[in-house]
Design an enzyme around this catalytic site. Structure first.
Site, PDB file in Angstrom:
ATOM      1  N   SER A 198       0.831  -1.203   0.000  1.00 53.04           N
ATOM      2  CA  SER A 198       0.000   0.000   0.000  1.00 53.04           C
ATOM      3  C   SER A 198       0.866   1.253   0.000  1.00 53.04           C
ATOM      4  O   SER A 198       2.048   1.220   0.315  1.00 53.04           O
ATOM      5  CB  SER A 198      -0.900   0.005   1.237  1.00 53.04           C
ATOM      6  OG  SER A 198      -0.105   0.007   2.413  1.00 53.04           O
ATOM      7  N   ARG A 199       0.232   2.358  -0.361  1.00 47.92           N
ATOM      8  CA  ARG A 199       0.846   3.674  -0.172  1.00 47.92           C
ATOM      9  C   ARG A 199       0.472   4.181   1.217  1.00 47.92           C
ATOM     10  O   ARG A 199      -0.485   3.717   1.831  1.00 47.92           O
ATOM     11  CB  ARG A 199       0.345   4.660  -1.228  1.00 47.92           C
ATOM     12  CG  ARG A 199       0.791   4.315  -2.652  1.00 47.92           C
ATOM     13  CD  ARG A 199       0.408   5.440  -3.590  1.00 47.92           C
ATOM     14  NE  ARG A 199       0.766   5.139  -4.965  1.00 47.92           N
ATOM     15  CZ  ARG A 199       1.978   5.298  -5.480  1.00 47.92           C
ATOM     16  NH1 ARG A 199       2.954   5.724  -4.703  1.00 47.92           N
ATOM     17  NH2 ARG A 199       2.223   5.020  -6.744  1.00 47.92           N
ATOM     18  N   ALA A 200       1.248   5.142   1.693  1.00 46.97           N
ATOM     19  CA  ALA A 200       0.983   5.713   3.010  1.00 46.97           C
ATOM     20  C   ALA A 200      -0.340   6.464   3.010  1.00 46.97           C
ATOM     21  O   ALA A 200      -0.703   7.114   2.027  1.00 46.97           O
ATOM     22  CB  ALA A 200       2.107   6.660   3.397  1.00 46.97           C
ATOM     23  N   SER A 203       1.009   7.533   7.474  1.00 47.28           N
ATOM     24  CA  SER A 203       2.418   7.341   7.834  1.00 47.28           C
ATOM     25  C   SER A 203       3.311   8.125   6.881  1.00 47.28           C
ATOM     26  O   SER A 203       2.857   8.598   5.836  1.00 47.28           O
ATOM     27  CB  SER A 203       2.769   5.847   7.777  1.00 47.28           C
ATOM     28  OG  SER A 203       2.717   5.384   6.439  1.00 47.28           O
ATOM     29  N   THR A 207       5.367   0.944   1.883  1.00 46.31           N
ATOM     30  CA  THR A 207       6.352   0.199   1.097  1.00 46.31           C
ATOM     31  C   THR A 207       6.318   0.629  -0.360  1.00 46.31           C
ATOM     32  O   THR A 207       7.366   0.785  -1.008  1.00 46.31           O
ATOM     33  CB  THR A 207       6.091  -1.310   1.215  1.00 46.31           C
ATOM     34  OG1 THR A 207       6.232  -1.701   2.582  1.00 46.31           O
ATOM     35  CG2 THR A 207       7.068  -2.104   0.376  1.00 46.31           C
ATOM     36  N   ASP A 260      -8.731   1.465  14.341  1.00 41.71           N
ATOM     37  CA  ASP A 260      -8.028   0.288  13.828  1.00 41.71           C
ATOM     38  C   ASP A 260      -8.387  -0.880  14.737  1.00 41.71           C
ATOM     39  O   ASP A 260      -7.544  -1.455  15.407  1.00 41.71           O
ATOM     40  CB  ASP A 260      -6.515   0.540  13.818  1.00 41.71           C
ATOM     41  CG  ASP A 260      -5.805  -0.319  12.776  1.00 41.71           C
ATOM     42  OD1 ASP A 260      -6.497  -1.082  12.074  1.00 41.71           O
ATOM     43  OD2 ASP A 260      -4.585  -0.224  12.674  1.00 41.71           O
TER      44      ASP A 260
END
Length: 509
Positions: A198-200, A203, A207, A260
């Site tokens: 995934s993209r941030a 965060s 990765t 979450d």
């Protein structure tokens, strides 16, 4: 009506725009935030309606749509389109039962998740589902039903291999770019490792953001499979694979709310991995004072939930509980993290040892999935692959296949504006706040500004003198540097004390 592309990024939500004086708006009795159905050239989408008063945005004879919605319709600006009121999602009664705290069954979750994947839910309805599932925590059977439904909502890959491995971390630890080392090590050993990342969202780098410093990550599905078959692995962005699409929609609500919950986390992670065709998964659960999971009992409870759902879905799962007391590596931000990864692959003497050791141990656990490897031998095999240069060669092959960005890791192009944060007194580093370090890196511009971030010079247990540099902040724009500076003044993210105050953690490696 004429379709008009309204250049607004509404982030995973289809939005339609009508002018308040539009004849259709008046005749049909539309209301702002109601769900509408838009049709153009045989395609149809559902969208949330916004009403505008400015004809420079949308004229009275036009139907505006947001960036996401326009891309899905695949027609040019000005193409004829129609709009009508949408039928309510069929799963709304099940949603109301969950809001009331009732337990839902398999068909309830399938109905809800399919409506979410089809974008039939508004952001308000999505939020209601996420909050209700968090408030009356899903039991383990419900988590299984939710995961199963999320898998069924999208594509499911079949690599036609008996052993397909993957690795995932539940997140919350800055700089934790172990995937970019584990993939080339395990792929060089010979196991199939199609890593979609995934993209941030909240965060400083995902990765995919860090890998994009080195290579193209937005790969067409056919090209991704071709690379995996040729090199036994890849590191690509998962957004093009249509894996568990309902998860991407739910995340767009969960992250801004900082929700979450364990059940939704398990469903999100396992649905993506199973949809990607994985047969064996190593799952990293870091624990620490500022990690997502703060204690060993909490980690063990989460582990049992993961193991229950994985077993029901016939996924071989190996959960490892790791040290989450501080960031992993030195760099926090895409370019800085890419530098750390390449230093480890190149066996550079200055490479961050914590990133190297953690990656070797995770890679070793995956290698032990092979029936030819005895338990406990994986670490030595992984270390040999890294030390011999085979992991570097495999990473270079994957980078070349995905599209080399010619990154110079020895002289990385970092943000020219710098701020040094120094120790206020002599002592020992007794605490590093993961959340604060990540926030400072984001305020500096990461991940959108790849050269921005935080470069750590001190880690837990390090002895410092007054005025020693704890970390450097890199930014490309004065405003970003000022936002980051203000954050460091409020809280540097570091705590200085005595050696006996360094928090201990019990991990399984």
């Amino acid at each position: 009506m004429k379709l008009r592309r309204v250049a607004i990024d509404t982030y995973h939500e289809n939005v339609a725009y009508l002018h308040r004086d539009c004849a259709v708006y008046r005749a049909e009795g539309f209301q702002a935030l109601s769900k509408v159905e838009v049709k153009a050239n045989g395609r149809e989408i559902l969208a949330t309606l916004n009403v505008v008063d400015d004809t420079s945005i949308v004229g009275c004879d036009e139907l505006g749509v947001s960036e996401d919605a326009f891309a899905q319709l695949e027609v040019p600006d000005g193409h004829p389109a129609s709009v009508s009121q949408a039928e309510p999602p069929e799963s709304i009664p099940a949603l109301f039962r969950k809001i009331n705290g009732e337990r839902l069954g398999r068909e309830d979750f399938r109905s809800i998740v399919q409506d979410i994947a089809d974008r039939r839910y508004s952001k308000i309805e999505l939020t209601a589902f996420v909050v209700a599932s968090n408030r009356s925590e899903l039991d383990r059977e419900e988590v299984y039903f939710l995961t199963e439904a999320m898998i069924a909502s999208g594509r499911r890959l079949d690599w036609r291999e008996p052993l397909v491995v993957d690795k995932h971390c539940i997140g919350g630890i800055p700089g934790n770019r172990t995937s970019m080392l584990v993939v080339p090590i395990v792929a060089a050993y010979g196991l199939v490792f199609p890593k979609t990342s995934s993209r941030a969202i909240t965060s400083p780098a995902g990765t995919a953001d860090t890998m994009e410093v080195l290579a193209n990550v937005e790969l067409p599905f056919d090209r991704m499979t071709e690379i995996v078959r040729q090199h036994r692995g890849c590191l690509s962005w998962g957004g093009t694979a249509d894996l568990s699409p309902a998860d991407d929609v739910l995340i767009s609500v969960e992250r801004p709310l900082s929700i979450d919950s364990p059940g939704q986390m398990v469903a999100s992670i396992l649905s993506k991995k199973i949809a990607a065709g994985s047969t064996h998964l190593v799952l990293d659960i870091p624990i620490g004072p500022t990690a997502k999971v703060r204690s060993m009992p909490e980690a063990q409870k989460l582990r049992r939930l993961f193991e229950y759902v994985a077993q029901r879905l016939h996924l071989s799962l190996d959960v490892v509980i790791t040290d989450g007391r501080q960031p992993v590596g030195r760099g926090v931000g895409p370019v800085l993290e890419a530098r750390d990864v390449m230093q480890v692959l190149e066996n550079d003497p200055d490479a961050p040892n914590d990133l190297r050791q953690k990656s070797l141990r995770l890679a070793g656990r995956l290698i032990e999935c092979s029936p030819d490897v005895r338990g406990g031998d994986g670490f030595a095999i992984a270390r040999d692959i890294l030390d011999s240069g085979r992991a570097l060669a495999r990473m270079e092959a994957i980078i070349h296949a995905q599209g080399d960005k010619a990154f110079d890791w020895k002289h990385p192009s970092l943000g020219k504006l710098q701020l040094e944060v120094r120790a206020p007194r002599a002592g020992v580093v007794t605490g590093i706040d993961n959340l604060q370090v990540a926030q400072i890196a984001r305020l500096a511009g990461a991940p959108k500004v790849r050269a921005a971030g935080v470069d750590l010079r001190c880690k837990l247990g390090d002895v410092v003198s007054e005025g020693d540099v704890l970390y450097r902040v890199h930014a490309s724009y004065p405003a970003d540097l000022e936002f980051a500076r203000q954050a460091t003044v409020r809280h540097s993210g570091y705590r200085i004390g005595s050696a006996d105050e360094v928090p201990q953690v019990f991990v399984e490696f």
